[in-house]
Write an enzyme that holds these catalytic residues in place. Structure first.
Site, short mmCIF file in Angstrom:
data_model
loop_
_atom_site.label_atom_id
_atom_site.label_comp_id
_atom_site.label_asym_id
_atom_site.label_seq_id
_atom_site.Cartn_x
_atom_site.Cartn_y
_atom_site.Cartn_z
CE LYS A 173 -2.17 -2.03 3.46
NZ LYS A 173 -3.13 -2.41 4.50
CG ASP A 209 -6.06 -5.50 7.49
OD1 ASP A 209 -5.53 -6.53 7.07
OD2 ASP A 209 -6.26 -4.49 6.77
C1 BG6 Z 1 -10.77 -1.01 9.46
C2 BG6 Z 1 -9.96 -1.95 10.30
O1 BG6 Z 1 -12.07 -1.00 9.91
O2 BG6 Z 1 -10.68 -1.42 8.13
C3 BG6 Z 1 -8.52 -1.91 9.82
O3 BG6 Z 1 -10.03 -1.61 11.66
C4 BG6 Z 1 -8.45 -2.25 8.37
O4 BG6 Z 1 -7.71 -2.78 10.55
C5 BG6 Z 1 -9.38 -1.34 7.60
O5 BG6 Z 1 -7.13 -2.15 7.90
C6 BG6 Z 1 -9.40 -1.68 6.12
O6 BG6 Z 1 -10.12 -0.72 5.42
P1 BG6 Z 1 -9.50 0.62 4.90
O7 BG6 Z 1 -10.46 1.06 3.90
O8 BG6 Z 1 -9.38 1.55 6.06
O9 BG6 Z 1 -8.16 0.30 4.32
C1 GLC Z 2 -2.34 -5.26 1.91
C2 GLC Z 2 -1.49 -5.87 2.99
C3 GLC Z 2 -2.28 -6.90 3.76
C4 GLC Z 2 -3.58 -6.30 4.25
C5 GLC Z 2 -4.35 -5.69 3.11
C6 GLC Z 2 -5.63 -5.04 3.56
O1 GLC Z 2 -2.63 -6.21 0.96
O2 GLC Z 2 -0.35 -6.47 2.42
O3 GLC Z 2 -1.53 -7.38 4.83
O4 GLC Z 2 -4.34 -7.26 4.88
O5 GLC Z 2 -3.55 -4.75 2.46
O6 GLC Z 2 -5.41 -3.99 4.42
#
Ligand code: BG6
Ligand code: GLC
Length: 755
Positions: A173, A209
């Site tokens: 990311k 996550d």
């Molecule tokens: C959130 C989680 O609700 O969603 C995070 O708490 C997660 O851990 C995230 O990474 C993923 O969604 P976004 O859109 O914030 O990348």
């Molecule tokens: C990226 C990360 C992975 C994570 C996902 C969603 O792919 O490498 O670990 O779970 O993003 O946030």
């Protein structure tokens, strides 16, 4: 009037023409059901490649073990901290887990900013910043003095060898902070906290996550065994059978696997369907050549993909009458949230948004341009949803095959801004998943509380398990014998033998050393037919020494379980050594230990009625349960057969551990006794070394998968000057009685010849 109709007709016609052209142009972004099935099969192969350790280093889809094996059982409680890093928000949370009969969680959380320069700057500064936010949060909550357990959601690919160690494989990311890849993020965070010195925490667990989301949703729905994120990035995890996870030792139970499916295609597998737009997007990204699947799907890239397509369409004069503005040419100017807004179809809201967005980029869009832009968004986001469906179908198929069930019912916990904010993504995803997996009934459960709650739950479970584990081991330790203790048993047995042999002490000796008048062993020259009578039962009976301990010689090794078994036996107080060893009693010892565990809430929920039935664990079940070849589900079915219904995987693991501790002690005690006998023979013959074969029989010895090897190992350790071969008697003792007769005849005939 006619003119108005004509105009409207022409307008619609022009709209259609432009849409058709755009549609045709984007033909490669539309994936047929066959292509999706093909992608699904390819992904399944990649999953299996990643699961195998010999292929893991070259596998694009890493299938990382997470060391998360259990889900909350509702008895967890306490205050836990959680950090949630890697999604669109960085959060710090305080999670109070209450176990007052009902499962309940209370949370306080605070979002903190992570400036862009820290995401791509120096790693230690990033961790200093995280520690700083944590410090501010503890201040705000007034809990800086407490040392609380902490769970960290770290949403990047990490190699784990335990729950509280997590080595970053590669940033994904928008992150690229230096000096973190290849390092343990727990150590980096601990270091940053220690450097400050104003607070302390106990970092217990790191989770991805996807895992945090699965656990959050699993708290509500116990069938939830898959976690899915479609947000800034995309990824999924699921509960895999340990026997399929070759990178982790052990083949019992299940473990959650973080698939890191964003990297699917990094080895070229998806080249057949990637488009020039995907390639262009990748080339301009922070990590070219990596996360190719993610780049076709997730929120960090979706808007950018649309932008690249719009630029190309404009250049080819299919949009905006060929107009191109500096903003349209600027990377990341078309946010993924615009895609969601443009695709809203209620009251043409989406078209109005398209106009606003395009104007915001300095363009002067016609209504056809707005419609075509909406079409581009639809095509891109539909492809994303369908790609997710294809890989999810492979995961469901894998779980279904693991279970060997006709129909799979399961729940997927989902989070992420694309899934939650896009007006059609969730619908398209679930529709396509159902289409691709007719044998599965799937429920998608949105995580409303983020993954921090799940990370806290993992931490809470780890805490509970650590406490329970210590308690169980304390109980089982009573049944574990050290080498010194075994040497002691051998010494005492030796002393008893001496007493048993001497005329004066024979009467008081517990080991009777009864003469048998068998004085020679076969020399192979015996011949003829002899009749034998075998009056023995099927129990392993060590005839001479079963009474060892009857005068208290083993009292310091006997546990409350041995006492319980002895007290309820037909002849309490006698044959104490035998009661710690033979097949007739081992099952009863196991049952008593299990009763203690259940009474303390460490096994089976509640005390199953059936466990109160003496004798349910026969030797043969013990042997079956301990067999290495048996999968956990078979252990469960044995327990079910014994009337112990409703057991969990963890219950089966524990029952097996109890069986193995009890049978190990039996084999070791038997080995210690045998070592005493061997050494006695060696000393009698004044030998430095003794080579000897011991004939052994008995159901326990014969059927138990480890008894003989543990016994052999113990004799080897306790009587190192004796080389003992254990020879299994194939024909029982009847043949032996016949051989004794034969030997006697040989000696008698020889004597007669001499006279
Ligand atoms: C959130 C989680 O609700 O969603 C995070 O708490 C997660 O851990 C995230 O990474 C993923 O969604 P976004 O859109 O914030 O990348
Ligand atoms: C990226 C990360 C992975 C994570 C996902 C969603 O792919 O490498 O670990 O779970 O993003 O946030």
């Amino acid at each position: 009037m006619i003119a108005a109709h004509l105009l409207s007709y022409l307008f619609t016609q022009r709209n259609q023409d432009q849409i058709q052209k755009v549609d045709k142009y984007l033909y490669h972004l539309r994936l047929s059901d066959e292509t999706l099935m093909d992608i699904s099969s390819k992904f399944r192969l990649e999953m299996n490649k990643g699961l195998r350790c010999d292929n893991n280093s070259i596998a694009a889809v890493k299938m990382l073990p997470t060391y998360v094996r259990s889900i909350p059982d509702g008895t967890e409680n306490g205050d836990f901290l959680a950090l949630d890093l890697g999604g669109s928000n960085f959060r710090v949370l305080l999670v109070k887990v209450l176990s007052n009969g009902k499962q309940k969680v209370e949370m306080e959380n605070q979002i903190y900013d992570i400036p862009e320069h820290l995401k791509r700057g120096c790693g230690s500064e990033l961790f200093d910043h995280i520690a700083d936010c944590l410090s501010q949060f503890l201040d705000k909550m007034g809990i800086k003095q407490k040392k609380l357990p902490l769970g960290l959601t770290f949403s990047f690919p990490c190699q784990q060898s335990k729950l509280d160690e997590s080595i970053l494989v590669a940033w994904t990311k928008g992150f690229k902070a230096s000096g973190v890849e290849g390092k343990d993020v727990v150590s980096l965070l601990r270091k940053a906290i220690k450097k400050r010195g104003d607070f302390d925490v106990d970092i217990v667990a790191v989770v991805n996550d996807t895992v945090g989301t699965m656990m959050t949703c699993g708290y509500e729905d116990h069938q939830c065994e898959i976690g899915l994120i479609v947000g800034t990035g995309t990824n999924a995890c699921y509960m895999e059978e340990m026997r399929n996870l070759k990178m982790v030792e052990g083949d019992e139970g299940r473990m959650c696997v973080n698939m890191e499916w964003g990297a699917f295609g990094d080895d070229g597998t998806l080249e057949f369907m990637r488009t020039d737009f995907d390639r262009e997007l990748d080339a301009g990204s922070l990590n070219p050549g990596h996360q190719l699947f993610e780049k076709m799907i997730s929120g960090l890239y979706m808007g950018e993909l649309v932008r690249l397509i719009l630029v190309k369409l404009a250049r080819d004069k299919l949009l905006f009458q060929g107009q191109i503005t500096p903003d349209l040419l600027t990377t990341a100017q078309f946010h993924t949230s615009y895609v969601s807004a443009i695709e809203k179809d209620k009251d043409k809201e989406g078209l109005a948004s398209a106009q606003t967005v395009l104007r915001g980029l300095g363009l002067e869009p016609s209504s056809e341009d707005c419609l075509a832009t909406q079409k581009v968004c639809q095509i891109v986001s539909t492809r994303a949803a369908h790609l997710c469906a294809a890989t999810m179908a492979a995961v469901l198929q894998q779980i279904k095959d693991n279970r060997g069930e006709e129909k799979l019912r399961t729940t997927i916990g989902v989070d992420g801004s694309v899934y939650k904010s896009h007006p059609h993504f969730a619908k398209r995803l679930s529709k396509m998943v159902r289409q691709l997996t007719p044998g599965c009934s799937v429920c998608f459960l949105r995580s409303e509380d983020g993954s921090g709650k799940g990370a806290a739950m993992v931490t809470a479970v780890a805490y509970r398990l650590a406490k329970q584990h210590a308690e169980r081991q304390r109980i089982l330790d009573e049944l574990r014998l050290s080498d010194e203790q075994l040497l002691d048993v051998k010494r005492r047995m030796g002393e008893e033998m001496v007493q048993g042999l001497a005329k004066e002490t024979h009467k008081v000796a517990s080991v009777k050393m009864l003469p048998t008048y068998v004085r020679a062993t076969p020399d192979g020259t015996e011949s003829g037919d002899f009749l034998a009578l075998d009056l023995g039962g099927t129990n392993f009976r060590v005839l001479l020494w079963g009474a060892f301990g009857d005068h208290g010689e083993l009292d310091d090794f006997r546990t409350k379980f041995d006492h319980a078994v002895d007290n309820t036996s037909t002849h309490p107080g006698i044959q104490r050594y035998e009661k710690m060893i033979s097949g007739m009693y081992l099952g009863e010892i196991v049952r008593n230990v299990l009763l203690e565990f259940t009474a303390k809430g460490l096994l089976f929920r509640g005390v199953p009625e059936r466990l109160n039935t003496p004798g349910i664990f026969e030797t043969k079940f013990l042997s079956q349960i301990e067999s290495d070849r048996l999968a956990l589900r078979q252990v469960r079915s044995i327990l079910k057969h014994l009337g112990l219904e409703e057991t969990t995987c963890d219950d089966s693991i524990l029952v097996k551990e109890v069986c193995s501790v009890v049978s190990r002690r039996a084999a070791q005690l038997c080995g210690a006794g045998l070592a005493a006998v061997m050494d006695k023979i060696r000393q009698n013959r004044h030998l430095e070394r003794l080579r000897i074969t011991v004939g052994v029989d008995g159901t326990l010895y014969k059927l138990h998968p480890h008894f003989s090897s543990i016994m052999q190992e113990t004799v080897g350790k306790l009587a190192p000057q004796c080389e003992v071969t254990l020879l299994h008697s194939e024909d029982g003792s009847g043949k032996g009685a016949a051989l004794i007769t034969a030997v006697l005849c040989r000696i008698r005939d020889a004597n007669q010849l001499r006279h």
